[in-house]
Design a protein around this motif. Sequence first.
Motif, PDB file in Angstrom:
ATOM      1  N   UNK A 199     -12.737   0.301   5.221  1.00 22.53           N
ATOM      2  CA  UNK A 199     -13.977   1.299   6.527  1.00 22.53           C
ATOM      3  C   UNK A 199     -13.368   2.207   6.383  1.00 22.53           C
ATOM      4  N   UNK A 200     -12.873   2.742   6.566  1.00 24.23           N
ATOM      5  CA  UNK A 200     -11.718   3.981   6.628  1.00 24.23           C
ATOM      6  C   UNK A 200     -11.569   4.893   5.305  1.00 24.23           C
ATOM      7  N   UNK A 201     -11.930   6.108   4.650  1.00 26.64           N
ATOM      8  CA  UNK A 201     -11.594   6.960   3.611  1.00 26.64           C
ATOM      9  C   UNK A 201      -9.778   6.302   3.222  1.00 26.64           C
ATOM     10  N   UNK A 202      -9.455   5.948   2.497  1.00 32.00           N
ATOM     11  CA  UNK A 202      -7.871   6.050   2.085  1.00 32.00           C
ATOM     12  C   UNK A 202      -7.620   7.414   1.899  1.00 32.00           C
ATOM     13  N   UNK A 203      -7.720   8.412   1.498  1.00 29.43           N
ATOM     14  CA  UNK A 203      -7.496   9.344   1.257  1.00 29.43           C
ATOM     15  C   UNK A 203      -6.731  10.704   2.736  1.00 29.43           C
ATOM     16  N   UNK A 204      -7.411   9.807   3.675  1.00 30.17           N
ATOM     17  CA  UNK A 204      -7.392  10.962   5.300  1.00 30.17           C
ATOM     18  C   UNK A 204      -6.476  10.250   6.092  1.00 30.17           C
TER      19      UNK A 204
END
Length: 212
Positions: free
Chosen positions: A154-159
Amino acid sequence: MGIAERKEREKEQRRQQIIDAAEIVFFKHGFETASMDMVAEQAELSKATLYMYFKSKEELYFHIFKRGEGLLMQMIEREVQKSHTFQEKLLGSLKALVRFQKKHKHYFDVIEFFHSMHRQKTSVKKLMDSHLKEEQERIKLWSDLFEKGKADGVVRPDLNPLRAMVVIWLQFTGFLQRYQLLADSLKQDFGLSQEELLEEAYDLILNGILKK
């Protein structure tokens, strides 16, 4: 209950009564104006007795700060536990912060002021160092939320979870602080209510976090 246990319980009750009295004084007068003399008078104690329990007004203020933080985290944890998706948990946490600021404004102000103090005064820094474990647990709650969001896709993988959490928290607490000062002019000059601005903030935050 033995004598030692009863004495310890009575001592803790007295400590809490002193903190209750200190809250009245600090909430009314603010940290800079409030004094240990005022707290002693409010608690109906001698100043000597007060100093048997608390060494300074910084230490007393710290315990009010801890009360406020504990209450805030209870509100946030309830939202996280009852929600299901990442979006629900994150927005629920932020909305809990908004409710806390509205319902417990004095505690909110104490938390923000104490955080601003702890880099300026050595005595306050020592108190905050003793509070480090609790602070780390609070940070872990949010970091785990972001990690779970990444694992679920769900969340950006680069975050970076820690950096994202700190940025969002600073943005949101800063917004609530500034809105207190600018509420009337924002409403009168631009027709902007807090509710409208909060909805915009929630949308911007989610758009910056969620995987496209």
